[in-house]
Structures are given as C-alpha cells and as structure tokens.
Scaffold this motif. Structure first.
Motif, short mmCIF file in Angstrom:
data_model
loop_
_atom_site.label_atom_id
_atom_site.label_comp_id
_atom_site.label_asym_id
_atom_site.label_seq_id
_atom_site.Cartn_x
_atom_site.Cartn_y
_atom_site.Cartn_z
N ASN A 5 0.82 -1.21 0.00
CA ASN A 5 0.00 0.00 0.00
C ASN A 5 0.85 1.25 0.00
O ASN A 5 0.51 2.23 -0.65
N ALA A 6 1.95 1.24 0.72
CA ALA A 6 2.79 2.44 0.82
C ALA A 6 3.58 2.70 -0.45
O ALA A 6 3.65 3.84 -0.91
N PHE A 7 4.17 1.67 -1.03
CA PHE A 7 5.12 1.88 -2.12
C PHE A 7 4.62 1.45 -3.50
O PHE A 7 4.98 2.06 -4.51
N SER A 8 3.81 0.42 -3.58
CA SER A 8 3.32 -0.03 -4.89
C SER A 8 2.07 0.73 -5.31
O SER A 8 1.94 1.13 -6.46
N TYR A 9 1.14 0.91 -4.38
CA TYR A 9 -0.13 1.56 -4.70
C TYR A 9 -0.15 3.03 -4.30
O TYR A 9 -1.13 3.71 -4.58
N ASP A 10 0.87 3.52 -3.63
CA ASP A 10 0.99 4.91 -3.18
C ASP A 10 -0.20 5.35 -2.32
O ASP A 10 -0.72 6.45 -2.46
N LYS A 11 -0.62 4.45 -1.43
CA LYS A 11 -1.68 4.76 -0.47
C LYS A 11 -1.05 4.85 0.92
O LYS A 11 -1.15 3.93 1.73
N LYS A 12 -0.38 5.95 1.16
CA LYS A 12 0.35 6.13 2.42
C LYS A 12 -0.58 6.16 3.63
O LYS A 12 -0.20 5.73 4.71
N ASN A 13 -1.80 6.67 3.46
CA ASN A 13 -2.71 6.75 4.60
C ASN A 13 -3.14 5.37 5.09
O ASN A 13 -3.21 5.12 6.29
N ILE A 14 -3.38 4.45 4.17
CA ILE A 14 -3.74 3.09 4.56
C ILE A 14 -2.54 2.40 5.20
O ILE A 14 -2.68 1.70 6.21
N ALA A 15 -1.36 2.60 4.64
CA ALA A 15 -0.15 2.00 5.20
C ALA A 15 0.12 2.52 6.61
O ALA A 15 0.51 1.75 7.50
N ALA A 16 -0.12 3.81 6.84
CA ALA A 16 0.08 4.38 8.17
C ALA A 16 -0.91 3.78 9.17
O ALA A 16 -0.55 3.46 10.30
N ALA A 17 -2.16 3.59 8.74
CA ALA A 17 -3.16 3.00 9.62
C ALA A 17 -2.81 1.55 9.97
O ALA A 17 -2.96 1.12 11.11
N VAL A 18 -2.31 0.81 8.99
CA VAL A 18 -1.90 -0.57 9.25
C VAL A 18 -0.71 -0.60 10.21
O VAL A 18 -0.64 -1.44 11.10
N GLY A 19 0.22 0.34 10.05
CA GLY A 19 1.36 0.42 10.95
C GLY A 19 0.95 0.71 12.38
O GLY A 19 1.47 0.10 13.32
N VAL A 20 -0.02 1.59 12.56
CA VAL A 20 -0.53 1.88 13.91
C VAL A 20 -1.23 0.66 14.49
O VAL A 20 -1.06 0.33 15.67
N MET A 21 -2.00 -0.05 13.67
CA MET A 21 -2.67 -1.27 14.13
C MET A 21 -1.66 -2.33 14.54
O MET A 21 -1.85 -3.02 15.55
N MET A 22 -0.57 -2.46 13.78
CA MET A 22 0.46 -3.44 14.13
C MET A 22 1.13 -3.07 15.45
O MET A 22 1.42 -3.94 16.27
N PHE A 23 1.36 -1.77 15.68
CA PHE A 23 1.96 -1.33 16.94
C PHE A 23 1.03 -1.62 18.12
O PHE A 23 1.48 -2.15 19.14
N ILE A 24 -0.24 -1.31 17.98
CA ILE A 24 -1.20 -1.57 19.05
C ILE A 24 -1.30 -3.07 19.33
O ILE A 24 -1.34 -3.50 20.49
N LEU A 25 -1.31 -3.88 18.29
CA LEU A 25 -1.36 -5.33 18.47
C LEU A 25 -0.12 -5.84 19.20
O LEU A 25 -0.22 -6.69 20.08
N ALA A 26 1.04 -5.29 18.86
CA ALA A 26 2.28 -5.71 19.54
C ALA A 26 2.26 -5.32 21.01
O ALA A 26 2.69 -6.10 21.87
#
Length: 70
Positions: free
Chosen positions: A30-51
């Motif tokens: 999402n961040a680099f192939s599809y250029d959807k940085k907002n979705i990638a940022a949301a997934v990153g936050v979800m991964m942090f909360i899960l960890a």
C-alpha cells in the motif's frame, strides 16, 4: 512476522489471490506499490497496538508476582 517479508516478496509476491499476504507485506504494497500512504500508516498503527497488547501479558507474567499489585 517481519522475517517472512523477504520470502513472500521474492517467492510469491503475495501469492495467488493474496493467499500469502501478511500485514507487513500489505503495509509495504500500500505504501510503495499503490501509493496509499494513509492506509499503510493505519496498518502500521494497528500493528503497533497489536504488539503492545501482546506484550502486556508477557511483562505481567515476568514481573514475579503474577501481575498482581502488592
């Protein structure tokens, strides 16, 4: 989880019909192939909360008193 990223990228590129897609690879695409940085940022936050949620019981079990307050 993070170690599988290179294997998935090199061997299957997400697999047929995204069958081998992990959260980290989904974030990357999402961040680099599809250029959807907002979705990638949301997934990153979800991964942090899960960890953090997964780490809390581990820290409590290692505290020595079973996570109970004195």
């Amino acid at each position: 989880m993070l170690k599988l990223f290179v294997i998935i990228q090199l061997l299957t590129d997400g697999g047929p019909n995204n069958s081998s897609m992990t959260m980290m690879y989904y974030l990357y695409r999402n961040a680099f192939s599809y250029d959807k940085k907002n979705i990638a940022a949301a997934v990153g936050v979800m991964m942090f909360i899960l960890a953090v949620i997964m780490a809390i019981p581990q820290f409590r079990s290692m505290s020595g008193n079973g996570g109970k307050k004195k």
